[in-house]
Design a protein around this motif. Sequence first.
Motif, PDB file in Angstrom:
ATOM      1  N   ASN A  77       0.854  -1.183   0.000  1.00  0.00           N
ATOM      2  CA  ASN A  77       0.000   0.000   0.000  1.00  0.00           C
ATOM      3  C   ASN A  77       0.890   1.233   0.000  1.00  0.00           C
ATOM      4  OD1 ASN A  77      -2.369  -1.377  -0.083  1.00  0.00           O
ATOM      5  ND2 ASN A  77      -2.792  -1.248   2.100  1.00  0.00           N
ATOM      6  N   GLY A  78       1.235   1.682  -1.190  1.00  0.00           N
ATOM      7  CA  GLY A  78       2.020   2.893  -1.323  1.00  0.00           C
ATOM      8  C   GLY A  78       1.112   4.110  -1.260  1.00  0.00           C
ATOM      9  N   GLY A  79       1.637   5.232  -1.602  1.00  0.00           N
ATOM     10  CA  GLY A  79       0.860   6.471  -1.584  1.00  0.00           C
ATOM     11  C   GLY A  79       1.754   7.653  -1.288  1.00  0.00           C
ATOM     12  N   TRP A  80       1.151   8.828  -1.274  1.00  0.00           N
ATOM     13  CA  TRP A  80       1.902  10.051  -1.029  1.00  0.00           C
ATOM     14  C   TRP A  80       1.158  10.927  -0.032  1.00  0.00           C
ATOM     15  CZ3 TRP A  80       6.723  11.163  -3.114  1.00  0.00           C
ATOM     16  CH2 TRP A  80       7.187  10.246  -4.066  1.00  0.00           C
ATOM     17  N   SER A  81       1.936  11.699   0.717  1.00  0.00           N
ATOM     18  CA  SER A  81       1.385  12.540   1.775  1.00  0.00           C
ATOM     19  C   SER A  81       2.021  13.917   1.713  1.00  0.00           C
ATOM     20  CB  SER A  81       1.668  11.913   3.151  1.00  0.00           C
ATOM     21  OG  SER A  81       1.285  10.557   3.177  1.00  0.00           O
ATOM     22  N   MET A  82       1.307  14.896   2.260  1.00  0.00           N
ATOM     23  CA  MET A  82       1.838  16.258   2.310  1.00  0.00           C
ATOM     24  C   MET A  82       2.419  16.550   3.679  1.00  0.00           C
ATOM     25  SD  MET A  82       1.666  17.481  -0.650  1.00  0.00           S
ATOM     26  CE  MET A  82       2.273  19.107  -0.216  1.00  0.00           C
ATOM     27  N   PHE A  83       3.607  17.189   3.657  1.00  0.00           N
ATOM     28  CA  PHE A  83       4.301  17.567   4.881  1.00  0.00           C
ATOM     29  C   PHE A  83       4.600  19.059   4.855  1.00  0.00           C
ATOM     30  CE2 PHE A  83       5.096  13.140   4.113  1.00  0.00           C
ATOM     31  CZ  PHE A  83       4.978  12.552   5.364  1.00  0.00           C
TER      32      PHE A  83
ATOM     33  N   GLY B 255     -16.285  -4.294 -10.552  1.00  0.00           N
ATOM     34  CA  GLY B 255     -15.291  -4.790 -11.487  1.00  0.00           C
ATOM     35  C   GLY B 255     -13.892  -4.844 -10.904  1.00  0.00           C
ATOM     36  N   LEU B 256     -12.901  -4.636 -11.770  1.00  0.00           N
ATOM     37  CA  LEU B 256     -11.503  -4.739 -11.370  1.00  0.00           C
ATOM     38  C   LEU B 256     -11.113  -3.740 -10.280  1.00  0.00           C
ATOM     39  CD1 LEU B 256      -9.223  -6.653 -12.349  1.00  0.00           C
ATOM     40  CD2 LEU B 256      -8.366  -4.741 -13.717  1.00  0.00           C
ATOM     41  N   PRO B 257     -11.584  -2.476 -10.350  1.00  0.00           N
ATOM     42  CA  PRO B 257     -11.249  -1.551  -9.267  1.00  0.00           C
ATOM     43  C   PRO B 257     -11.722  -2.048  -7.898  1.00  0.00           C
ATOM     44  CG  PRO B 257     -12.087  -0.345 -11.153  1.00  0.00           C
ATOM     45  CD  PRO B 257     -12.306  -1.795 -11.449  1.00  0.00           C
ATOM     46  N   ALA B 258     -12.908  -2.632  -7.851  1.00  0.00           N
ATOM     47  CA  ALA B 258     -13.410  -3.169  -6.583  1.00  0.00           C
ATOM     48  C   ALA B 258     -12.530  -4.316  -6.096  1.00  0.00           C
ATOM     49  CB  ALA B 258     -14.853  -3.625  -6.744  1.00  0.00           C
ATOM     50  N   GLU B 259     -12.044  -5.130  -7.034  1.00  0.00           N
ATOM     51  CA  GLU B 259     -11.113  -6.198  -6.649  1.00  0.00           C
ATOM     52  C   GLU B 259      -9.837  -5.611  -6.059  1.00  0.00           C
ATOM     53  OE1 GLU B 259     -10.358  -9.336  -9.476  1.00  0.00           O
ATOM     54  OE2 GLU B 259     -12.258  -8.936 -10.486  1.00  0.00           O
ATOM     55  N   GLY B 260      -9.364  -4.503  -6.651  1.00  0.00           N
ATOM     56  CA  GLY B 260      -8.175  -3.849  -6.124  1.00  0.00           C
ATOM     57  C   GLY B 260      -8.376  -3.342  -4.715  1.00  0.00           C
ATOM     58  N   VAL B 261      -9.545  -2.763  -4.451  1.00  0.00           N
ATOM     59  CA  VAL B 261      -9.862  -2.275  -3.110  1.00  0.00           C
ATOM     60  C   VAL B 261      -9.882  -3.439  -2.124  1.00  0.00           C
ATOM     61  CG1 VAL B 261     -11.618  -1.180  -1.680  1.00  0.00           C
ATOM     62  CG2 VAL B 261     -11.106  -0.254  -3.949  1.00  0.00           C
ATOM     63  N   LYS B 262     -10.435  -4.569  -2.549  1.00  0.00           N
ATOM     64  CA  LYS B 262     -10.496  -5.736  -1.659  1.00  0.00           C
ATOM     65  C   LYS B 262      -9.099  -6.266  -1.347  1.00  0.00           C
ATOM     66  CE  LYS B 262     -12.873 -10.180  -1.000  1.00  0.00           C
ATOM     67  NZ  LYS B 262     -12.188 -10.306   0.236  1.00  0.00           N
ATOM     68  N   LEU B 263      -8.225  -6.327  -2.353  1.00  0.00           N
ATOM     69  CA  LEU B 263      -6.857  -6.757  -2.092  1.00  0.00           C
ATOM     70  C   LEU B 263      -6.154  -5.796  -1.137  1.00  0.00           C
ATOM     71  CD1 LEU B 263      -5.577  -7.956  -5.609  1.00  0.00           C
ATOM     72  CD2 LEU B 263      -6.516  -9.317  -3.727  1.00  0.00           C
ATOM     73  N   PHE B 264      -6.386  -4.520  -1.323  1.00  0.00           N
ATOM     74  CA  PHE B 264      -5.857  -3.470  -0.445  1.00  0.00           C
ATOM     75  C   PHE B 264      -6.309  -3.722   0.989  1.00  0.00           C
ATOM     76  CE2 PHE B 264      -7.110   0.569   1.598  1.00  0.00           C
ATOM     77  CZ  PHE B 264      -5.942   1.306   1.574  1.00  0.00           C
ATOM     78  N   THR B 265      -7.589  -4.023   1.146  1.00  0.00           N
ATOM     79  CA  THR B 265      -8.162  -4.217   2.480  1.00  0.00           C
ATOM     80  C   THR B 265      -7.687  -5.514   3.119  1.00  0.00           C
ATOM     81  OG1 THR B 265     -10.141  -2.997   1.801  1.00  0.00           O
ATOM     82  CG2 THR B 265     -10.327  -4.365   3.763  1.00  0.00           C
ATOM     83  N   ASP B 266      -7.626  -6.577   2.335  1.00  0.00           N
ATOM     84  CA  ASP B 266      -7.333  -7.903   2.888  1.00  0.00           C
ATOM     85  C   ASP B 266      -5.846  -8.153   3.104  1.00  0.00           C
ATOM     86  OD1 ASP B 266     -10.028  -8.352   2.767  1.00  0.00           O
ATOM     87  OD2 ASP B 266      -9.947  -9.707   1.030  1.00  0.00           O
ATOM     88  N   TYR B 267      -4.994  -7.634   2.225  1.00  0.00           N
ATOM     89  CA  TYR B 267      -3.592  -8.042   2.234  1.00  0.00           C
ATOM     90  C   TYR B 267      -2.604  -6.879   2.270  1.00  0.00           C
ATOM     91  CZ  TYR B 267      -5.810 -12.364   0.600  1.00  0.00           C
ATOM     92  OH  TYR B 267      -6.603 -13.468   0.470  1.00  0.00           O
ATOM     93  N   GLY B 268      -3.095  -5.658   2.404  1.00  0.00           N
ATOM     94  CA  GLY B 268      -2.224  -4.493   2.273  1.00  0.00           C
ATOM     95  C   GLY B 268      -1.310  -4.266   3.466  1.00  0.00           C
ATOM     96  N   HIS B 269      -0.108  -3.796   3.164  1.00  0.00           N
ATOM     97  CA  HIS B 269       0.865  -3.402   4.182  1.00  0.00           C
ATOM     98  C   HIS B 269       1.186  -1.922   3.982  1.00  0.00           C
ATOM     99  CE1 HIS B 269       2.047  -7.499   5.635  1.00  0.00           C
ATOM    100  NE2 HIS B 269       1.517  -7.822   4.458  1.00  0.00           N
ATOM    101  N   PHE B 270       1.021  -1.133   5.033  1.00  0.00           N
ATOM    102  CA  PHE B 270       1.203   0.312   4.956  1.00  0.00           C
ATOM    103  C   PHE B 270       2.631   0.712   5.318  1.00  0.00           C
ATOM    104  CE2 PHE B 270      -3.278  -0.092   4.892  1.00  0.00           C
ATOM    105  CZ  PHE B 270      -3.817   1.097   4.420  1.00  0.00           C
ATOM    106  N   ASP B 271       2.920   1.997   5.141  1.00  0.00           N
ATOM    107  CA  ASP B 271       4.238   2.536   5.466  1.00  0.00           C
ATOM    108  C   ASP B 271       4.610   2.243   6.917  1.00  0.00           C
ATOM    109  OD1 ASP B 271       4.904   4.236   3.023  1.00  0.00           O
ATOM    110  OD2 ASP B 271       2.969   5.078   3.577  1.00  0.00           O
ATOM    111  N   ASN B 272       5.865   1.881   7.131  1.00  0.00           N
ATOM    112  CA  ASN B 272       6.430   1.830   8.470  1.00  0.00           C
ATOM    113  C   ASN B 272       7.363   3.019   8.589  1.00  0.00           C
ATOM    114  OD1 ASN B 272       7.849   1.404  10.815  1.00  0.00           O
ATOM    115  ND2 ASN B 272       8.239  -0.763  10.445  1.00  0.00           N
ATOM    116  N   PRO B 273       7.023   4.036   9.386  1.00  0.00           N
ATOM    117  CA  PRO B 273       7.856   5.251   9.429  1.00  0.00           C
ATOM    118  C   PRO B 273       9.265   5.004   9.946  1.00  0.00           C
ATOM    119  CG  PRO B 273       6.169   5.287  11.152  1.00  0.00           C
ATOM    120  CD  PRO B 273       5.843   4.137  10.256  1.00  0.00           C
TER     121      PRO B 273
END
Length: 420
Positions: free
Chosen positions: A299-305, A358-376
């Motif tokens: 689970n990548g992404g970008w944030s504002m600092f 469709g496919l986007p919903a599958e992506g959201v489910k994978l994000f929810t079920d198996y996602g790993h977020f940033d470790n600061p």
Amino acid sequence: MSALSSSDRSRRSVLRAAAGLAALGPLAACGGNTGREGGGSGKNLVQYFHAYGEAGTEQAIKRYAKAYDGANVSTQWITGSNFESKLFSALLTKNAPDVFEFHPQIQMVKSGQVAPLDDIIDPVKDDFNPADIASHTIDGKVWGVRMIDDPQFLYYRPSLLEKAGIEPPGTLDELVEAAAKLTTGKVKGLFLGNTITPVMNPLIWATGADTLTDSNEIAYHTDEVAAGLGKLRTMFKAGHLLLDAPADWWDPSALTQGLVAMQWCGMWAMPVIQKALGDDIGIIPFPVAAEGGKPAVTNGGWSMFVNAKAKDVDLAKEYVKWLWIDQKKYQEDWALSYGFHIPPRTSLAASATKLKSGLPAEGVKLFTDYGHFDNPAWTQAMIVALEGVVADSVRKGGDPEAALDKADATVGRELKKLFG
């Protein structure tokens, strides 16, 4: 939004570089006028963004900034593959940005580079994905505002798998077998990026391990991870991996142009892939890599600092609040109009109709079920150290244990600096 227009974590910050003053030269050519002089409001802010690959992204960010009437906001749109080194170098100078996008990393807090943002985020804290809040919380304070969440997974061509007589792989062994069977003529079985480094962390997670323990000790150095590296080496040595793609993993062109049957990429690329391939596309997480392991999604992404040394920290915080907390129409536009991303605001995610089927919903489910977020606590130097593990053991064929030992030395030094 895709990666740098030319990784890793996410997506766009794959090529990590240590900060150095040498980057200041190229930086001067990247942005033009800094916006620190003159202007209608008399107040000026500078923001740094890396160059997203999707059409319209630069124009969108500048359009949002122009709509802000509290200051003249100038955007440095940093092209090239070393956004990190340019950003970190600039933060040491008088021309440092007031606000910038990056990922939550503890060394930015400990070095006093970023300002806490609890006062602007507290009123809406409950409307953010709790995992995003947790990954941005250090020493009890929140240091960044998440803009987009970007899951990464394996895309595959169902027609090519069917032709080869195989199912989507559920284990790393099956992925090795699939890559071999799908490599035919000019088509390679699998693209994991030109350096293969984007899947280092997913490999670790898929064995059941992690980068660090909860007490910030090395957790990635296991027999299972070493064995997984050996399996990546098998695919590399057999010639079943695409290694010289014109664009790297964050760009879906290797898949859409028929160079590979499977590719590691991000959800941001989904609209382009669907436009090119129609229904002939599926997604799976990185497959289980050891007994007791689980599938893994980055689970990548970008944030504002906000730069803690900005000339007007309060003004910079006001701008971040205005754009990334108050202006939901811009947040929704940024997440859904130039690629597919999951809005970190739960209210926006709930209303994101483009992600509901469709496919986007599958992506959201994978994000929810198996996602790993940033470790600061996982710093730039640690990221580079594990990239070195892939280079040494997968690409060069060295002993995985020796490569992991080498990384341990770097990661250990970093942990000692951060935590004593």
